[in-house]
Design an enzyme around this catalytic site. Sequence first.
Site, short mmCIF file in Angstrom:
data_model
loop_
_atom_site.label_atom_id
_atom_site.label_comp_id
_atom_site.label_asym_id
_atom_site.label_seq_id
_atom_site.Cartn_x
_atom_site.Cartn_y
_atom_site.Cartn_z
N HIS A 66 39.34 31.66 37.60
CA HIS A 66 38.63 31.79 36.33
C HIS A 66 39.62 31.73 35.18
O HIS A 66 39.55 32.49 34.21
CB HIS A 66 37.84 33.11 36.29
CG HIS A 66 36.87 33.26 37.41
ND1 HIS A 66 35.64 32.64 37.43
CD2 HIS A 66 36.95 33.95 38.58
CE1 HIS A 66 35.00 32.96 38.55
NE2 HIS A 66 35.78 33.74 39.26
N TYR A 332 42.09 40.29 42.50
CA TYR A 332 42.18 40.44 41.05
C TYR A 332 43.45 41.20 40.66
O TYR A 332 44.12 40.87 39.68
CB TYR A 332 40.96 41.19 40.50
CG TYR A 332 39.66 40.44 40.54
CD1 TYR A 332 39.54 39.20 41.17
CD2 TYR A 332 38.52 40.97 39.94
CE1 TYR A 332 38.33 38.53 41.19
CE2 TYR A 332 37.31 40.30 39.95
CZ TYR A 332 37.22 39.08 40.59
OH TYR A 332 36.01 38.41 40.61
#
Length: 352
Positions: A66, A332
């Site tokens: 992303h 993440y």
Amino acid sequence: MQQTPAPLDTSQKVIRLGAIALVVAALGGAFAYVNGTLDPQRLTPDKLVDNLERAGGVHEGFRRNHAKGICVSGYFESSGQLKALSQAKVFSDPRTPLTGRFALPGPNPYAPDTSVPIRSFAVRFMQSDGQQWRTGMNSMPVFPIGTVEAFYAQQLASQPDPATGKPNPDSMKQFFASHPETAAFLAWVKNAKPSASFASETYNSVNAFYLVNAAGQRQAVRWAVVPAPGQAASEVGQGADVLQPDLAQRLAAGPLRWELRVTLAEPNDPVDDASKQWPSERRTLTAGTLVLDSSQAQSDGACRDINYDPLVLPEGIQASADPLLAARSAAYANSYVRRTGEESHAQQEPRP
């Protein structure tokens, strides 16, 4: 009226599935390591993120998935419909500030907006009691797979062929043929196309969570944010960079809104497998409205330093045992450490 897109030929399908495979890896990858099912010498969060870097190149200071995104700010207006199900303040306070981020899946911050049909929306709610709720949602309604073994098989099948630089069509076909649980995802991919606006998308939690009330009663749920009427894209945008200018233009004309709709599971619905959809007739409550009133560049906007870890939850919301949640949290964190370390190093470099 929008025209129905032409069917994809075989080569186009392979390219699309290969690109989406990166999203699958990034969302699901680290759980084999977290759960200890596979040999950590073969698959770790480090190696997962390394694979993303090899596929999309190393772009220092950017998220490893992303990577191309835009910050947004606004607030959440609660409807009060979830007060009996959860003690989280976000569902009882009239208004809760939020910081969000729209993004394009993948590790390349310069990728064309039309490269994959998936868009993502991450949100951090800042409750009045100081607790946070962070959630990352995607426009796909279901995850392709739900087990460690299936993920590992998918990762192997999606490896680029050295001769072509693209996934081998036969490997991809064999993987999907041997994993019938991917049927729901493939049915969505068949007709999915890149949208012309972040504002026109519905974004889904995909994973399940539990709402917990003051008495300790738990209710399994999934949620989606659904755009308000009038936010639909009128046509497919042209060019490699249409999503961010479109969003900024819309916000300049006024706030954008999404309803937060929470679907309640029945006792026999699968809670720990993101590849399994729930029946469409399940009860859904409207928790409230997300209102966005401004956007900022991700380089210096409010979302820049936020790790949208889906396991950052307030009292009143609990994670299910879905292994993808631990996976996403680990991946993440790995990405966050890498990019913030690169930013710190860049700040120490002498300027020319």
